[in-house]
Motif scaffolding. Structure first.
Motif, PDB file in Angstrom:
ATOM      1  N   LYS A  97       5.896   0.593  29.998  1.00  0.00           N
ATOM      2  CA  LYS A  97       6.233   0.289  28.607  1.00  0.00           C
ATOM      3  C   LYS A  97       7.515   1.033  28.219  1.00  0.00           C
ATOM      4  N   HIS A  98       8.407   0.325  27.542  1.00  0.00           N
ATOM      5  CA  HIS A  98       9.667   0.919  27.112  1.00  0.00           C
ATOM      6  C   HIS A  98      10.309   0.022  26.056  1.00  0.00           C
ATOM      7  N   ASP A  99      11.335   0.524  25.427  1.00  0.00           N
ATOM      8  CA  ASP A  99      12.131  -0.292  24.509  1.00  0.00           C
ATOM      9  C   ASP A  99      13.591  -0.023  24.820  1.00  0.00           C
ATOM     10  N   LEU A 100      14.356  -1.089  24.962  1.00  0.00           N
ATOM     11  CA  LEU A 100      15.773  -1.003  25.267  1.00  0.00           C
ATOM     12  C   LEU A 100      16.565  -1.662  24.150  1.00  0.00           C
ATOM     13  N   ILE A 101      17.555  -0.976  23.649  1.00  0.00           N
ATOM     14  CA  ILE A 101      18.502  -1.578  22.717  1.00  0.00           C
ATOM     15  C   ILE A 101      19.886  -1.445  23.344  1.00  0.00           C
ATOM     16  N   LYS A 102      20.592  -2.570  23.390  1.00  0.00           N
ATOM     17  CA  LYS A 102      21.961  -2.596  23.915  1.00  0.00           C
ATOM     18  C   LYS A 102      22.916  -2.701  22.736  1.00  0.00           C
ATOM     19  N   PHE A 103      24.100  -2.116  22.884  1.00  0.00           N
ATOM     20  CA  PHE A 103      25.089  -2.195  21.817  1.00  0.00           C
ATOM     21  C   PHE A 103      26.488  -2.135  22.414  1.00  0.00           C
ATOM     22  N   GLU A 104      27.447  -2.702  21.672  1.00  0.00           N
ATOM     23  CA  GLU A 104      28.839  -2.665  22.113  1.00  0.00           C
ATOM     24  C   GLU A 104      29.544  -1.430  21.587  1.00  0.00           C
ATOM     25  N   TYR A 105      29.129  -0.948  20.441  1.00  0.00           N
ATOM     26  CA  TYR A 105      29.658   0.287  19.883  1.00  0.00           C
ATOM     27  C   TYR A 105      28.506   1.056  19.260  1.00  0.00           C
ATOM     28  N   LEU A 106      28.627   2.334  19.221  1.00  0.00           N
ATOM     29  CA  LEU A 106      27.556   3.200  18.741  1.00  0.00           C
ATOM     30  C   LEU A 106      27.605   3.307  17.222  1.00  0.00           C
ATOM     31  N   ASN A 107      26.605   2.748  16.559  1.00  0.00           N
ATOM     32  CA  ASN A 107      26.443   2.855  15.121  1.00  0.00           C
ATOM     33  C   ASN A 107      25.215   3.734  14.911  1.00  0.00           C
ATOM     34  N   THR A 108      25.451   4.974  14.552  1.00  0.00           N
ATOM     35  CA  THR A 108      24.348   5.937  14.493  1.00  0.00           C
ATOM     36  C   THR A 108      23.276   5.553  13.482  1.00  0.00           C
ATOM     37  N   ALA A 109      23.672   4.995  12.341  1.00  0.00           N
ATOM     38  CA  ALA A 109      22.679   4.613  11.324  1.00  0.00           C
ATOM     39  C   ALA A 109      21.769   3.512  11.852  1.00  0.00           C
ATOM     40  N   GLU A 110      22.337   2.489  12.486  1.00  0.00           N
ATOM     41  CA  GLU A 110      21.529   1.403  13.050  1.00  0.00           C
ATOM     42  C   GLU A 110      20.661   1.903  14.197  1.00  0.00           C
ATOM     43  N   LEU A 111      21.222   2.755  15.029  1.00  0.00           N
ATOM     44  CA  LEU A 111      20.473   3.302  16.156  1.00  0.00           C
ATOM     45  C   LEU A 111      19.281   4.119  15.664  1.00  0.00           C
ATOM     46  N   TYR A 112      19.493   4.915  14.643  1.00  0.00           N
ATOM     47  CA  TYR A 112      18.414   5.726  14.078  1.00  0.00           C
ATOM     48  C   TYR A 112      17.323   4.842  13.472  1.00  0.00           C
ATOM     49  N   GLN A 113      17.705   3.798  12.764  1.00  0.00           N
ATOM     50  CA  GLN A 113      16.716   2.886  12.195  1.00  0.00           C
ATOM     51  C   GLN A 113      15.917   2.197  13.295  1.00  0.00           C
ATOM     52  N   HIS A 114      16.599   1.811  14.380  1.00  0.00           N
ATOM     53  CA  HIS A 114      15.903   1.194  15.507  1.00  0.00           C
ATOM     54  C   HIS A 114      14.928   2.199  16.129  1.00  0.00           C
ATOM     55  N   TYR A 115      15.362   3.431  16.289  1.00  0.00           N
ATOM     56  CA  TYR A 115      14.510   4.498  16.823  1.00  0.00           C
ATOM     57  C   TYR A 115      13.244   4.648  15.977  1.00  0.00           C
ATOM     58  N   LEU A 116      13.395   4.724  14.664  1.00  0.00           N
ATOM     59  CA  LEU A 116      12.232   4.869  13.780  1.00  0.00           C
ATOM     60  C   LEU A 116      11.297   3.676  13.909  1.00  0.00           C
ATOM     61  N   SER A 117      11.866   2.485  14.001  1.00  0.00           N
ATOM     62  CA  SER A 117      11.070   1.269  14.143  1.00  0.00           C
ATOM     63  C   SER A 117      10.283   1.270  15.450  1.00  0.00           C
ATOM     64  N   VAL A 118      10.915   1.676  16.528  1.00  0.00           N
ATOM     65  CA  VAL A 118      10.248   1.718  17.837  1.00  0.00           C
ATOM     66  C   VAL A 118       9.158   2.784  17.847  1.00  0.00           C
ATOM     67  N   MET A 119       9.433   3.928  17.261  1.00  0.00           N
ATOM     68  CA  MET A 119       8.411   4.983  17.185  1.00  0.00           C
ATOM     69  C   MET A 119       7.168   4.455  16.477  1.00  0.00           C
ATOM     70  N   GLU A 120       7.373   3.686  15.437  1.00  0.00           N
ATOM     71  CA  GLU A 120       6.252   3.104  14.689  1.00  0.00           C
ATOM     72  C   GLU A 120       5.555   2.016  15.501  1.00  0.00           C
ATOM     73  N   SER A 121       6.319   1.087  16.059  1.00  0.00           N
ATOM     74  CA  SER A 121       5.709  -0.048  16.774  1.00  0.00           C
ATOM     75  C   SER A 121       4.984   0.392  18.049  1.00  0.00           C
TER      76      SER A 121
END
Length: 124
Positions: free
Chosen positions: A22-46
């Motif tokens: 089990k894992h979660d992968l998010i790919k991005f072309e540029y690092l957007n810390t706010a979006e990355l943090y929101q994705h992190y929080l969402s994955v922690m919850e899910s």
């Protein structure tokens, strides 16, 4: 947190979604810390990595590893920190292993690197 500059032996497997745990992968072309943090929080919850208990008002988490590169972030829930005499590390999930003896390396080669990672993580 560890900053490691190295090649990533498992990068192709990671990017193709072929990890056996089990894992979660998010790919991005540029690092957007706010979006990355929101994705992190969402994955922690899910993935239900937050515990119901708290210490000093802070919520505890189940064990996990985060791997962050310039192109992707991988979050891996953990169940174990050790298999046999080999301790698990976040760097294992990119295909790098730390052993302290020839015997440990031989054991790990027989046991299987992928099996070791699956045993440390949560099987799919």
């Amino acid at each position: 947190m560890q900053l490691i500059r190295t090649s990533l032996p498992l990068e192709k497997t990671i990017l193709e979604g072929l990890l056996p745990f089990k894992h979660d992968l998010i790919k991005f072309e540029y690092l957007n810390t706010a979006e990355l943090y929101q994705h992190y929080l969402s994955v922690m919850e899910s993935m239900q990595l937050y515990m119901t208990s708290s210490i000093n008002g802070l919520t505890e988490c189940h064990p996990y590893n985060i791997l962050l590169t310039q192109r992707w972030m991988l979050l891996i829930p953990r169940t174990k920190n050790q298999v046999g005499e080999i301790k698990g590390h976040g760097v294992n999930f990119i295909g790098r292993f730390l052993v302290s003896s020839t015997e440990q390396l031989e054991w790990l080669e027989k046991y299987g690197f992928e099996r070791f990672l699956t045993d440390c993580g949560v099987p799919k």
